[in-house]
Design an enzyme around this catalytic site. Structure first.
Site, PDB file in Angstrom:
ATOM      1  N   SER A 142       0.872  -1.185   0.000  1.00 37.59           N
ATOM      2  CA  SER A 142       0.000   0.000   0.000  1.00 37.59           C
ATOM      3  C   SER A 142       0.902   1.226   0.000  1.00 37.59           C
ATOM      4  O   SER A 142       2.049   1.167   0.470  1.00 37.59           O
ATOM      5  CB  SER A 142      -0.890   0.012   1.252  1.00 37.59           C
ATOM      6  OG  SER A 142      -1.521   1.274   1.414  1.00 37.59           O
ATOM      7  N   TYR A 155      -1.696   0.050  10.547  1.00 31.43           N
ATOM      8  CA  TYR A 155      -1.775  -0.406   9.157  1.00 31.43           C
ATOM      9  C   TYR A 155      -0.535   0.029   8.385  1.00 31.43           C
ATOM     10  O   TYR A 155       0.061  -0.765   7.648  1.00 31.43           O
ATOM     11  CB  TYR A 155      -3.036   0.168   8.512  1.00 31.43           C
ATOM     12  CG  TYR A 155      -3.254  -0.244   7.081  1.00 31.43           C
ATOM     13  CD1 TYR A 155      -3.780  -1.493   6.772  1.00 31.43           C
ATOM     14  CD2 TYR A 155      -2.968   0.622   6.023  1.00 31.43           C
ATOM     15  CE1 TYR A 155      -3.997  -1.878   5.457  1.00 31.43           C
ATOM     16  CE2 TYR A 155      -3.178   0.255   4.711  1.00 31.43           C
ATOM     17  CZ  TYR A 155      -3.688  -0.992   4.431  1.00 31.43           C
ATOM     18  OH  TYR A 155      -3.904  -1.372   3.123  1.00 31.43           O
TER      19      TYR A 155
END
Length: 251
Positions: A142, A155
């Site tokens: 990501s 995250y």
């Protein structure tokens, strides 16, 4: 696409989102696709779509955070299709939408258990299956691996680990015929992102503001990069981290 026809490829998280898009594109390219997902029904639905379109696919229920389940997933692909040539590891969980001091240890462990421990387990056993004749692995990271997101420190940390794991293992297996790369999507309209935005009302405007293209990606726009990395057209590419992010990391 060069060198994909007939290859046995595992796609984790293949029941929805980027994983589903990758599985469908690989099926269209002539791969024998093993769709693995925690939700076995979703995995079977995607496998059925590939078969209905004239492709070859099989579904398996798998929890990537569980070692026995990952071993069974790899064994399933080998038993169904005679070996393993590649993998697209797209299984993941989103951020909890909390400040770091509000994140419970259980929430941290869940995030890292799937996004990083799960990726380690998948890579470990996929690599073992590819040692004899080589292969290619794509790990879905990501842009959160490179830049911060509001209310998502756990995250961001997990996805930064994905890049480290990918780069380190790419070096280790560069002379063994196994290429390992990562793709860093920007905001992509997957069920996971939609759910995260629903839980954190501030996330959608924050994400929208950092994409110069002024839109989110569709899953297939990310999956096309994964398909290329798995193909022979990417034969000199390993240890790379590709940002497919509408310009986010260029800011």
């Amino acid at each position: 696409m060069k060198g994909l026809q007939g290859k046995s490829i595992i796609v984790t998280g293949g029941g929805s989102g980027i994983g589903e898009a990758a599985a469908l594109l690989l099926g269209e390219a002539g791969c024998k696709v093993t769709i693995a997902d925690l939700d076995g029904g979703k995995a079977r639905n995607v496998a059925d779509q590939i078969v209905q379109r004239g492709g070859t696919a099989s579904a398996v229920e798998a929890d990537v955070s569980d070692e026995a389940s990952v071993i069974a997933m790899v064994d399933h692909a080998i038993s169904q299709f005679g070996g393993l040539d590649g993998a697209c590891n797209a299984a993941g969980v989103p951020q909890r939408g909390k400040l770091l001091h509000e994140v419970d240890l259980e929430e941290w462990d869940l995030c890292h258990g799937v996004n990083l421990r799960g990726l380690f387990l998948c890579n470990k056993y996929q690599i073992k299956a590819m040692l004899a004749k080589g292969g290619a692995i794509v790990n879905i990271a990501s842009t959160a691996a490179m830049v911060g997101f509001p209310n998502g420190a756990e995250y961001c940390a997990s996805k930064a680990g994905v890049l480290g794991l990918t780069r380190g293992s790419a070096i280790d297996y560069a002379t063994r015929g196994i290429r390992i790369n990562s793709v860093m999507p920007g905001g992509t309209l997957t069920p996971m992102l939609k759910g995260a935005m629903a839980n954190d009302p501030g996330l959608e405007p924050a994400l929208a503001a950092v994409h110069p293209m002024n839109r989110f990606a569709q899953p297939a726009e990310i999956a096309t990069a994964a398909r290329w990395l798995l193909s022979d057209e990417a034969s000199f590419t390993t240890g790379a981290a590709f940002a497919i992010d509408g310009g986010h990391t260029a800011i």
